[in-house]
Write a protein that holds these residues in place. Sequence first.
Motif, PDB file in Angstrom:
ATOM      1  N   ALA A 157      28.003  33.730  49.813  1.00  0.00           N
ATOM      2  CA  ALA A 157      29.181  34.602  49.776  1.00  0.00           C
ATOM      3  C   ALA A 157      28.771  36.049  49.511  1.00  0.00           C
ATOM      4  CB  ALA A 157      30.162  34.126  48.714  1.00  0.00           C
ATOM      5  N   MET A 214      45.788  38.327  57.104  1.00  0.00           N
ATOM      6  CA  MET A 214      46.027  39.020  55.835  1.00  0.00           C
ATOM      7  C   MET A 214      45.767  38.057  54.668  1.00  0.00           C
ATOM      8  SD  MET A 214      50.177  39.649  55.691  1.00  0.00           S
ATOM      9  CE  MET A 214      51.305  38.341  55.154  1.00  0.00           C
ATOM     10  N   VAL A 272      43.474  35.552  54.790  1.00  0.00           N
ATOM     11  CA  VAL A 272      42.024  35.391  54.749  1.00  0.00           C
ATOM     12  C   VAL A 272      41.366  36.499  53.930  1.00  0.00           C
ATOM     13  CG1 VAL A 272      39.954  35.579  56.172  1.00  0.00           C
ATOM     14  CG2 VAL A 272      41.841  34.096  56.896  1.00  0.00           C
ATOM     15  N   SER A 273      41.888  37.705  54.083  1.00  0.00           N
ATOM     16  CA  SER A 273      41.257  38.841  53.432  1.00  0.00           C
ATOM     17  C   SER A 273      41.460  38.856  51.921  1.00  0.00           C
ATOM     18  CB  SER A 273      41.775  40.134  54.039  1.00  0.00           C
ATOM     19  OG  SER A 273      43.131  40.301  53.680  1.00  0.00           O
ATOM     20  N   ARG A 309      38.425  38.663  49.931  1.00  0.00           N
ATOM     21  CA  ARG A 309      37.536  39.821  49.840  1.00  0.00           C
ATOM     22  C   ARG A 309      37.798  40.703  48.625  1.00  0.00           C
ATOM     23  NH1 ARG A 309      37.769  42.477  55.614  1.00  0.00           N
ATOM     24  NH2 ARG A 309      37.782  40.460  56.662  1.00  0.00           N
ATOM     25  N   TRP A 310      39.061  40.783  48.228  1.00  0.00           N
ATOM     26  CA  TRP A 310      39.374  41.732  47.143  1.00  0.00           C
ATOM     27  C   TRP A 310      39.856  41.069  45.871  1.00  0.00           C
ATOM     28  CZ3 TRP A 310      44.277  41.194  45.490  1.00  0.00           C
ATOM     29  CH2 TRP A 310      45.233  40.705  46.399  1.00  0.00           C
ATOM     30  N   LEU A 337      46.715  40.208  38.390  1.00  0.00           N
ATOM     31  CA  LEU A 337      47.460  39.252  39.204  1.00  0.00           C
ATOM     32  C   LEU A 337      46.860  37.855  39.143  1.00  0.00           C
ATOM     33  CD1 LEU A 337      47.761  41.628  42.247  1.00  0.00           C
ATOM     34  CD2 LEU A 337      49.744  40.686  41.050  1.00  0.00           C
ATOM     35  N   VAL A 382      49.868  36.372  43.869  1.00  0.00           N
ATOM     36  CA  VAL A 382      49.434  36.867  45.168  1.00  0.00           C
ATOM     37  C   VAL A 382      49.993  35.994  46.285  1.00  0.00           C
ATOM     38  CG1 VAL A 382      47.431  37.243  46.656  1.00  0.00           C
ATOM     39  CG2 VAL A 382      47.330  37.879  44.243  1.00  0.00           C
TER      40      VAL A 382
END
Lengths: 211, 211
Positions: free
Chosen positions: B38, B176, B178-179, B182-183, B190, B195
């Motif tokens: 990852a 959106m 999937v991403s 990443r963050w 949160l 989310v």
Amino acid sequence: MKDVSANLRPTRRIDRRSAGVAPVTGADVYEAALTAFADRGYFGTSLKDIANAVGLQAPSLYNHISSKADLLSEIVLDTLSTVFADFEAAVAAHDNPVDQLREATYVYALHHATHRRETMVVNQDARHLEGKSLEQAQDMRRTHERDFRRLIADGIKDGYFQHPSPKLASFAIREMCVSVARWFHDQGDLKPEDVARTYASQALRVVGVTP
Amino acid sequence: MKDVSANLRPTRRIDRRSAGVAPVTGADVYEAALTAFADRGYFGTSLKDIANAVGLQAPSLYNHISSKADLLSEIVLDTLSTVFADFEAAVAAHDNPVDQLREATYVYALHHATHRRETMVVNQDARHLEGKSLEQAQDMRRTHERDFRRLIADGIKDGYFQHPSPKLASFAIREMCVSVARWFHDQGDLKPEDVARTYASQALRVVGVTP
DNA sequence: CCTACCGATCGGTAGG
DNA sequence: CCTACCGATCGGTAGG
């Protein structure tokens, strides 16, 4: 199984110095690297792969590049600065958050449709940069993120948008644009401008604006 | 600069056979590979990296794995089958497109928040699989894409959703989610469920549903 | 632009 | 679970 024909017609390696072939340019190498990095990733691509794609032996690449890492940083920094400039121009061209977000999303999605390879390399391989290039890339990306989110936050504060979280709205909108590079193909029925227009209106929907 | 201390206190390489250390398990190796792939990608990770992360020498990994490629295919296929099973369960739990899309998006976004490493590896390294594993991964991904898009297309046809393109709506919503991998970070303000809930309502907005 | 070559590292095997 | 070792390949240099 033994390849007998190899004995009869051994692979002839053409020497471009003596063949009547146009010399390879730096732009050719950049192009080949773009395609290879986008397809197989930075670490999945060897300099030999790139060299062969332009018809050279690997060491000859060093007439055009200074290192493999440098090739990557050129691609990443070129792309990020263009993307950020597009964002700034889009915002400057309008005076209200709705039009600014529509235009900013339009140009962002458009760039990912028209520069698929560049944006894919940025998104999958920028992390493999080192030193100053890495810092520059991170800076540009952070600035773009911050300004994009601020546009949305301001729009919410001033009542143009309705959304519980500027952070999540910003991530969702940006990342759906980024992913255009993964699936868009020029031969399809959709033109880049069609995709960009649809994504711009999806962005407005995400922040609660309906036409 | 020469590291003098290296002469005085040479790196002691612990032999786990004679040290009183619990033996490494296959699950430990899987975990370490997950983190490394990852972070740095499949080709950016060597078996030595993984071995050192669990305190082994590289050849000792072969007591737990059959090859590096096999480690990748385990991660990718495990993850894809879970994701698809979640999607099917979400759709089966409801009888109308609005609730089905809300739930399907919720579980998809949730999985990317709670299994960040797994989903990142799927999205960046699945393409490096070969042979049967690659085919299996592609099949599962295609099926998920097809069913997700069909859900949206049916919702449009039956008047629940308003959108000019099921294809673009489907890509936008899935990507959106999937991403998120990443963050998202667990230490943030949160929770994964927050989310996922926000992303589910963003998905409905994208297809023109407002509460 | 080429051939010849460099040290380093790769995934993986042998043998204990 | 280790050490010793394998052939292959890597990015890159020297020299023409």
